[in-house]
Design an enzyme around this catalytic site. Structure first.
Site, PDB file in Angstrom:
ATOM      1  N   CYS A 110      -2.188   8.968   2.820  1.00  0.00           N
ATOM      2  CA  CYS A 110      -1.794   8.580   1.427  1.00  0.00           C
ATOM      3  C   CYS A 110      -3.150   8.744   0.569  1.00  0.00           C
ATOM      4  O   CYS A 110      -2.540   8.904  -0.786  1.00  0.00           O
ATOM      5  CB  CYS A 110      -1.621   6.943   1.606  1.00  0.00           C
ATOM      6  N   GLU A 138       0.862  -1.268   0.040  1.00  0.00           N
ATOM      7  CA  GLU A 138       0.186  -0.051   0.118  1.00  0.00           C
ATOM      8  C   GLU A 138       1.055   1.277  -0.117  1.00  0.00           C
ATOM      9  O   GLU A 138       1.692   1.588   1.107  1.00  0.00           O
ATOM     10  CB  GLU A 138      -0.832   0.135   1.191  1.00  0.00           C
TER      11      GLU A 138
HETATM   12  P1  NAP Z   1       8.459   4.832   4.662  1.00  0.00           P
HETATM   13  O1  NAP Z   1       9.508   5.823   4.652  1.00  0.00           O
HETATM   14  O2  NAP Z   1       8.309   4.101   3.271  1.00  0.00           O
HETATM   15  O3  NAP Z   1       8.420   3.912   5.972  1.00  0.00           O
HETATM   16  C1  NAP Z   1       7.453   2.911   5.991  1.00  0.00           C
HETATM   17  C2  NAP Z   1       7.807   1.761   7.067  1.00  0.00           C
HETATM   18  O4  NAP Z   1       8.916   1.200   6.271  1.00  0.00           O
HETATM   19  C3  NAP Z   1       8.505   2.415   8.300  1.00  0.00           C
HETATM   20  O5  NAP Z   1       8.298   1.388   9.090  1.00  0.00           O
HETATM   21  C4  NAP Z   1      10.037   2.176   7.880  1.00  0.00           C
HETATM   22  O6  NAP Z   1      10.726   2.318   9.026  1.00  0.00           O
HETATM   23  C5  NAP Z   1      10.015   1.216   7.088  1.00  0.00           C
HETATM   24  N1  NAP Z   1      11.206   0.967   6.183  1.00  0.00           N
HETATM   25  C6  NAP Z   1      12.009   2.104   5.697  1.00  0.00           C
HETATM   26  N2  NAP Z   1      12.893   1.509   5.036  1.00  0.00           N
HETATM   27  C7  NAP Z   1      12.922   0.213   4.824  1.00  0.00           C
HETATM   28  C8  NAP Z   1      13.545  -0.702   4.242  1.00  0.00           C
HETATM   29  N3  NAP Z   1      14.484  -0.495   3.318  1.00  0.00           N
HETATM   30  N4  NAP Z   1      12.939  -2.129   4.367  1.00  0.00           N
HETATM   31  C9  NAP Z   1      11.915  -2.345   5.002  1.00  0.00           C
HETATM   32  N5  NAP Z   1      11.409  -1.475   5.603  1.00  0.00           N
HETATM   33  C10 NAP Z   1      11.617  -0.217   5.692  1.00  0.00           C
HETATM   34  O7  NAP Z   1       7.127   5.769   4.509  1.00  0.00           O
HETATM   35  P2  NAP Z   1       6.610   6.618   5.842  1.00  0.00           P
HETATM   36  O8  NAP Z   1       7.208   8.029   5.453  1.00  0.00           O
HETATM   37  O9  NAP Z   1       6.719   6.159   7.133  1.00  0.00           O
HETATM   38  O10 NAP Z   1       5.170   6.916   5.314  1.00  0.00           O
HETATM   39  C11 NAP Z   1       4.707   7.895   4.441  1.00  0.00           C
HETATM   40  C12 NAP Z   1       4.323   7.069   3.114  1.00  0.00           C
HETATM   41  O11 NAP Z   1       3.262   5.966   3.503  1.00  0.00           O
HETATM   42  C13 NAP Z   1       3.625   8.004   2.120  1.00  0.00           C
HETATM   43  O12 NAP Z   1       4.080   7.792   0.929  1.00  0.00           O
HETATM   44  C14 NAP Z   1       2.250   7.557   2.243  1.00  0.00           C
HETATM   45  O13 NAP Z   1       1.482   7.478   0.661  1.00  0.00           O
HETATM   46  C15 NAP Z   1       2.455   5.893   2.516  1.00  0.00           C
HETATM   47  N6  NAP Z   1       1.083   5.551   2.978  1.00  0.00           N
HETATM   48  C16 NAP Z   1       0.294   4.569   2.217  1.00  0.00           C
HETATM   49  C17 NAP Z   1      -0.770   4.116   2.478  1.00  0.00           C
HETATM   50  C18 NAP Z   1      -1.743   3.419   1.792  1.00  0.00           C
HETATM   51  O14 NAP Z   1      -2.474   2.658   2.175  1.00  0.00           O
HETATM   52  N7  NAP Z   1      -1.620   3.240   0.585  1.00  0.00           N
HETATM   53  C19 NAP Z   1      -1.261   4.456   4.113  1.00  0.00           C
HETATM   54  C20 NAP Z   1      -0.562   5.349   4.692  1.00  0.00           C
HETATM   55  C21 NAP Z   1       0.737   5.688   4.254  1.00  0.00           C
HETATM   56  P3  NAP Z   1      11.370   3.381   9.877  1.00  0.00           P
HETATM   57  O15 NAP Z   1      10.270   3.991  10.397  1.00  0.00           O
HETATM   58  O16 NAP Z   1      12.321   3.076  10.537  1.00  0.00           O
HETATM   59  O17 NAP Z   1      12.064   4.078   8.523  1.00  0.00           O
END
Ligand code: NAP
Ligand code: MG
Length: 505
Positions: free
Chosen positions: A298, A264
C-alpha cells in the site's frame, strides 16, 4: 459443523493439507462443510484446503466473541497477565519462525527476504504491544475546587478485523495484537487468497493461553463473511485494511449501527529526488520502494519525481539496477522479486502498463508478464519503469499494486510538492536530499501520513502507520492504536465536605 479434537494445537504442523476456522477456542469445519483451496502464486499449485466460513459461521463467531467479552475473564485479567500472554504468542512465533516464513512464502509467492522481514515484524508487534499496554493510561484533568476528573480506557468490545492478501501475517498482527492487548474480543476475516498464516496465528493465540472466544478466525469471502460482520449489531468496531472502494462501502454499511471504524486503504506514494541527494542511496531506496513485495504494497513509492538536472544520471543508475533484479525461486536468498498474487492481478498490472503505452508512455525496462524458468505456471511480472508519462494518466493516478513505477522530472521544490500532492491518496511519501532544512520544509507540506526522509522503510513497531485523504484514517502499529480499540470513560467526582445542592431546594 464438527470440531477437530484429534490433535493438540501445539503438535499441529503449520504446513499441512487442511486448515479450519477457529471459533470459541476450537478448530472447526464450517457449518456448511464447504472448503476452498489456496494456491501458491509462484507455481500455480494448490497448497491446501481451507474450511470456508459463511454467514452461519460468522454468526457463531460473533456469539462466541460477545460471550467472551460480556461474561469472560480476558478483559478483567490484570494487564500484566494479558501482556505476558502476548509475549508468549511472540515466543511461540519466534520458536517456529522458519515454519511461519515457509507458510507465508507458499501462500503468497513472496521472496524469502520479504517474508522473513514481515514475520519478524509480526513477532515484534506482539512484543511491542505487550510492553505498550502496561503503560497505556488515562488522564487526570484540571477541575475547580473539590471536583476531580480522571479518565479510564475500556476495551471497545467485539471487533471485526478484515485484512488483505499482501502482508497476510503482518496485517493480522497489526490488528490482533493491540485489540487483544486492551481486552477486546475479535473476529479476523483473512483475505481469501492468503488465509493460512492468520489461521495459524489464531492457533498460536490459543496455545499461548488466550481464552476461548477471544480470538476467532473466519476465512470466507469478503462479500459474505466480511459484509455480515460489518453490518452486525453485536460488533462494536470494524478495523479494515484493503482497497479504497471496499473501505468506502464498509464505512457506509457501518453507519447503520454507528460502529467505530478504522480504515487503512490504498496509496500512490510519491518519492521526490532532489539534485542534492545522495544519488546511490536514492536509487537503492527507490528500487526497494517500488519492487519490494513485487510492488504489492500500500505504501509502494510508485511515482518518482526527479529534479531535472540529475534526471539522466538517476535514470541511468535506476534502469541498470532494475534490470539486475532477480525473479525466481522465492525460497532463495538471492531472489529479489517474488510472484504476483494471482492471474487477475497480473492482468490488472499489465492493463495499466499497456494503457499507459497507448497514451504515449515509454517502457524503459520490463513492461510485460515475465516468464520465469521452472515457474512457468506461476504469476510473474517484469519490474517495469515507465517514463514520458503525465499526471492525468491512469498509471500515474491509480494504485497499480504491482512492480511498476512512473518517473517524471520536476524543476524546483515548489513544483515537486505540487506534483507529490496531486493525488487522491495520501499514505506514504519519500524525500531524498542532503539538505536538512529542505527535508523539514518539504515534509511539512506533504499531504501524507508517512514521510520517509532518506529512508526506504516506513513501518516499525511503535511508529504510526496510516493515511490522509482517500488512504483512510486511524493509525496502526503505534501506541495510539490502543486508544482506537478503547472507549474513554470520564469519571467526574466531587470530594467537598459540604454536600452539593445544585437546584437550591
Ligand atoms: P480488498 O479487495 O479491498 O480486500 C481486502 C479485504 O476485504 C479482504 O479480506 C476481502 O475479502 C475483504 N472484502 C472484500 N469485499 C468486502 C466487503 N464488501 N465487505 C467486507 N469485506 C470485504 O483489497 P485487497 O485486494 O485484498 O488488498 C489490496 C488493497 O489493500 C490495496 O488497495 C492496498 O493498498 C490496500 N492495503 C492497504 C494497507 C494500509 O495499511 N493502508 C496495507 C495493505 C494493503 P476477500 O479476500 O474474500 O475478497
Ligand atoms: Mg495463496
Amino acid at each position: 459443523m464438527s470440531t477437530m479434537k484429534e490433535q493438540p494445537i501445539e503438535q499441529l504442523d503449520m504446513k499441512r493439507s487442511s486448515y479450519h476456522l477457529i471459533i470459541d477456542g476450537e478448530r472447526r469445519e464450517s457449518v456448511s462443510g464447504e472448503t476452498f483451496t489456496t494456491v501458491n502464486p509462484a507455481t500455480g499449485e494448490e497448497i491446501a484446503r481451507v474450511s470456508k466460513g459463511t454467514i452461519e459461521d460468522a454468526e457463531l463467531a460473533v456469539e462466541a466473541a460477545r460471550q467472551a467479552f460480556d461474561h469472560g475473564k480476558w478483559r478483567h485479567f490484570p494487564v500484566n497477565k494479558r501482556s505476558r500472554i502476548l509475549n508468549k504468542i511472540a515466543g511461540i512465533m519466534r520458536a517456529r519462525f522458519n515454519e511461519l516464513v515457509e507458510l507465508e512464502i507458499l501462500d503468497t509467492g513472496k521472496s524469502l527476504a520479504a517474508a522473513q522481514g514481515q514475520v519478524m515484524q509480526a513477532i515484534e508487534d506482539f512484543e511491542f504491544y505487550a510492553g505498550a499496554v502496561v503503560s497505556h493510561r488515562g488522564s487526570v484533568n484540571a477541575m475547580p475546587g473539590a471536583f476531580q476528573n480522571h479518565t479510564e480506557h475500556e476495551p471497545i468490545g467485539v471487533c471485526a478485523q478484515i485484512i488483505p492478501w499482501n502482508y497476510p501475517l503482518m496485517m493480522a498482527a497489526w490488528k490482533v495484537a493491540p485489540a487483544i492487548a486492551v481486552g477486546c474480543s475479535i473476529i479476523v476475516k483473512p483475505a481469501s487468497l492468503t488465509p493460512l498464516t492468520a489461521i495459524v496465528l489464531g492457533e498460536i493465540c490459543l496455545e499461548a493461553g488466550v481464552p476461548a472466544g477471544v480470538v476467532n478466525i473466519v476465512p470466507g469471502s469478503g462479500q459474505d463473511v466480511g459484509n455480515y460482520l460489518v453490518e452486525h449489531k453485536k460488533v462494536n468496531k470494524v478495523a479494515f485494511t484493503g482497497s479504497t472502494p471496499v473501505g468506502r462501502k464498509i464505512m457506509e454499511k457501518a453507519s447503520s449501527t454507528l460502529k467505530r471504524v478504522t480504515l487503512e486503504l490504498g496509496g500512490k506514494s510519491p518519492s521526490l529526488v532532489f539534485a542534492d541527494a545522495d544519488l546511490e542511496a536514492a536509487v537503492d531506496g527507490s528500487l526497494f520502494g517500488i519492487f519490494y513485495n513485487s510492488g504489492q504494497s500500500c505504501e509502494a513509492r510508485s511515482r518518482i519525481y526527479v529534479q531535472d538536472n540529475i534526471y539522466d544520471d538517476f535514470m541511468r543508475m535506476f534502469i541498470e539496477k532494475t534490470r539486475k533484479l532477480k525473479l525466481g525461486n522465492p525460497f532463495l536468498k538471492e531472489t529479489h522479486v517474488g510472484a504476483i498474487i494471482n492471474e487477475d492481478q497480473l492482468n490488472v498490472i499489465d492493463g495499466f502498463v499497456q494503457s499507459a503505452v497507448r497514451e504515449g508512455a515509454t517502457v524503459e525496462t520490463g513492461g510485460q508478464k515475465a516468464v520465469v524458468s521452472g515457474y512457468e505456471n506461476g504469476y510473474w511480472y517484469e519490474p517495469t519503469i515507465l517514463t514520458n508519462v503525465t499526471q492525468d494518466m491512469e498509471a500515474v493516478k491509480e494504485e497499480i499494486f504491482g512492480p511498476v513505477v512512473t518517473v517524471m522530472k520536476f524543476k524546483d521544490e515548489k513544483e515537486a510538492v505540487r506534483l507529490a500532492n496531486d493525488s487522491e491518496y495520501g499514505l506514504g511519501s519519500a524525500i531524498w536530499t542532503k539538505d536538512h532544512a529542505r527535508a523539514t520544509r518539504v515534509s511539512k507540506q506533504i499531504e501524507a501520513g508517512i514521510v520517509m526522509v532518506n529512508c526506504p522503510f516506513s513501518a516499525f513497531p511503535g511508529t504510526p502507520f496510516g493515511g490522509y485523504k482517500q488512504s483512510g484514517f486511524g493509525r496502526e502499529l503505534c501506541v495510539e492504536t490502543l486508544d482506537l480499540y478503547c472507549e474513554t470513560k470520564s469519571i467526574v467526582a466531587y470530594y467537598g465536605s459540604k454536600p452539593l445542592n445544585p437546584l437550591g431546594i
